[in-house]
Design an enzyme around this catalytic site. Structure first.
Site, PDB file in Angstrom:
ATOM      1  N   LYS A 191       0.859  -1.186   0.000  1.00  0.00           N
ATOM      2  CA  LYS A 191       0.000   0.000   0.000  1.00  0.00           C
ATOM      3  C   LYS A 191       0.892   1.233   0.000  1.00  0.00           C
ATOM      4  O   LYS A 191       1.663   1.451   0.928  1.00  0.00           O
ATOM      5  CB  LYS A 191      -0.901  -0.001   1.236  1.00  0.00           C
ATOM      6  CG  LYS A 191      -1.754   1.263   1.330  1.00  0.00           C
ATOM      7  CD  LYS A 191      -2.750   1.185   2.455  1.00  0.00           C
ATOM      8  CE  LYS A 191      -3.558   2.464   2.547  1.00  0.00           C
ATOM      9  NZ  LYS A 191      -4.522   2.423   3.641  1.00  0.00           N
ATOM     10  N   LYS A 244      -2.084  -1.605  -3.879  1.00  0.00           N
ATOM     11  CA  LYS A 244      -2.930  -0.405  -3.863  1.00  0.00           C
ATOM     12  C   LYS A 244      -2.102   0.849  -3.963  1.00  0.00           C
ATOM     13  O   LYS A 244      -1.109   0.943  -3.245  1.00  0.00           O
ATOM     14  CB  LYS A 244      -3.690  -0.408  -2.524  1.00  0.00           C
ATOM     15  CG  LYS A 244      -4.554   0.790  -2.276  1.00  0.00           C
ATOM     16  CD  LYS A 244      -5.180   0.695  -0.918  1.00  0.00           C
ATOM     17  CE  LYS A 244      -5.936   1.977  -0.644  1.00  0.00           C
ATOM     18  NZ  LYS A 244      -6.309   2.100   0.720  1.00  0.00           N
TER      19      LYS A 244
HETATM   20  C1  PBG Z   1      -7.551   3.516   5.357  1.00  0.00           C
HETATM   21  C2  PBG Z   1      -7.796   3.410   3.911  1.00  0.00           C
HETATM   22  C3  PBG Z   1      -7.576   4.362   2.899  1.00  0.00           C
HETATM   23  C4  PBG Z   1      -8.084   3.808   1.712  1.00  0.00           C
HETATM   24  C5  PBG Z   1      -8.531   2.542   2.024  1.00  0.00           C
HETATM   25  N1  PBG Z   1      -8.330   2.314   3.381  1.00  0.00           N
HETATM   26  C6  PBG Z   1      -7.070   5.741   2.958  1.00  0.00           C
HETATM   27  C7  PBG Z   1      -5.673   6.017   3.339  1.00  0.00           C
HETATM   28  O1  PBG Z   1      -4.838   5.130   3.519  1.00  0.00           O
HETATM   29  O2  PBG Z   1      -5.420   7.212   3.493  1.00  0.00           O
HETATM   30  C8  PBG Z   1      -8.110   4.485   0.372  1.00  0.00           C
HETATM   31  C9  PBG Z   1      -9.104   3.954  -0.566  1.00  0.00           C
HETATM   32  C10 PBG Z   1      -9.382   4.795  -1.752  1.00  0.00           C
HETATM   33  O3  PBG Z   1      -8.757   5.845  -2.000  1.00  0.00           O
HETATM   34  O4  PBG Z   1     -10.286   4.404  -2.503  1.00  0.00           O
HETATM   35  N2  PBG Z   1      -6.246   3.586   5.762  1.00  0.00           N
END
Ligand code: PBG
Length: 321
Positions: A191, A244
């Site tokens: 991520k 992601k």
């Molecule tokens: C929580 C989380 C996030 C997303 C999914 N879970 C935001 C982040 O990490 O700031 C992003 C999902 C999206 O942009 O569609 N941590």
């Protein structure tokens, strides 16, 4: 060799098609909020809504009727504090939503995102020290506690998105100790600290109140590091691996496919979604672009795709659109 021979007509093209999409490839994200009578479009994400629990029934029925097999839940609590206590409360928004969805349709697979950023008053994904730095091991104990509370509420899969070290191990341990040995973990392993999360942070009210997430989410200059993260999460017993965002990270998806024998999930995130939706609205590109994008994610090697396009794509695949 004339390459055009196999492209000559529709049947030939169909016969030589290497990648396809099925409705069961999609995981649809849902945003749940406290309150009553709420079905409110999220301004930063066209056609996506905040739902209060009493408004979930029609939505869940529609999702199931479309043939979508799984949802991933995000919750927006009414109150936030420095340790995100609503994230593991028995009557927290996610815990209530899981029970509600299972009541409406017990066969729809419910995945819960485990993180603290929607629940902390500072908007970071964990517990802070007095200098505002996210503490790893303290956070992991909360993450495990949140995961257990989701499992107790009836979640089918736990998806930690916090990016702390060793959280997969801690979640696996607490689930196993509490008779949840068969609940899989879908780890957000690669991520990245990405600008593509902008619309989501508006939707989930989860933007950090200071600083950024670069000390825990990955640096997008790096690819080897993602392989290391995935390796570690698999060692800790992750059942699914999430990459992601998806689109600027297709190389990472493909590399994961080439290097690991695992279930790859791509998260086609909010920024990717909203850019496309707005470009379609403006008439810059046609709707087919959504299909092309999702195909590219599958072609790169993803098995499953978490996407806000799931409903419209399900309609297209069924020939309704
Ligand atoms: C929580 C989380 C996030 C997303 C999914 N879970 C935001 C982040 O990490 O700031 C992003 C999902 C999206 O942009 O569609 N941590």
């Amino acid at each position: 060799m004339r390459m055009r021979r196999i492209r000559e007509n529709k049947v030939l093209r169909q016969m030589t098609k290497e990648t396809s999409l099925e409705i069961s490839d999609f995981i649809y994200p849902l945003f749940v909020v406290e309150g009553e009578g709420i079905k409110k479009e999220i301004p930063s994400m066209p056609d996506c809504y905040h739902f209060s629990l009493d408004k979930l029934e029609d939505e869940i029925n529609e999702i199931v009727d479309l043939g979508i097999k799984a949802v991933i839940l995000f919750g927006i609590p009414n109150k936030k504090d420095d340790h995100g206590s609503e994230a593991y409360a028995e009557d927290g928004i996610i815990q209530k939503a899981v029970r509600k969805i299972k009541e409406i349709n017990k066969d729809l697979l419910v995945i819960t995102d485990v993180c603290m950023c929607e629940y902390t008053d500072h908007g970071h994904c964990g517990i802070l020290d007095h200098e505002g730095h996210v503490l790893n091991d303290e956070t992991v104990s909360y993450i495990a506690k949140i995961a257990l509370s989701h499992a107790k509420a009836g979640a089918d899969i736990i998806a930690p998105s916090d990016m702390m070290d060793f959280r997969i191990k801690a979640i696996r341990k607490i689930l196993d100790e509490n008779n949840f040995k068969n609940i899989p973990i879908m780890a957000y392993s690669a991520k990245y600290a990405s600008n593509f999360y902008g619309p989501f942070r508006d939707a989930a009210d989860s933007a950090p109140s200071f600083g950024d997430r670069k000390s825990y989410q990955m640096d997008y200059h790096n690819s080897n590091e993602a392989m290391r993260e995935i390796d570690l999460d698999l060692e800790e017993d992750a059942d699914f691996i999430i990459v992601k965002p998806a689109l600027s990270f297709l190389d990472i998806i493909q590399r994961t496919k080439d290097n690991f024998n695992t279930n790859i999930v791509a998260y086609n995130v909010s920024g990717e979604y909203s850019m496309v939706k707005n470009a379609i609205k403006m008439g810059l590109v046609n709707e087919e672009i959504i299909y092309e994008i999702l195909i590219s994610i599958k072609r790169a090697g993803a098995k499953l795709i978490i996407t806000y396009h799931a409903k419209e794509m399900a309609k297209k695949l069924r020939g309704e659109k």
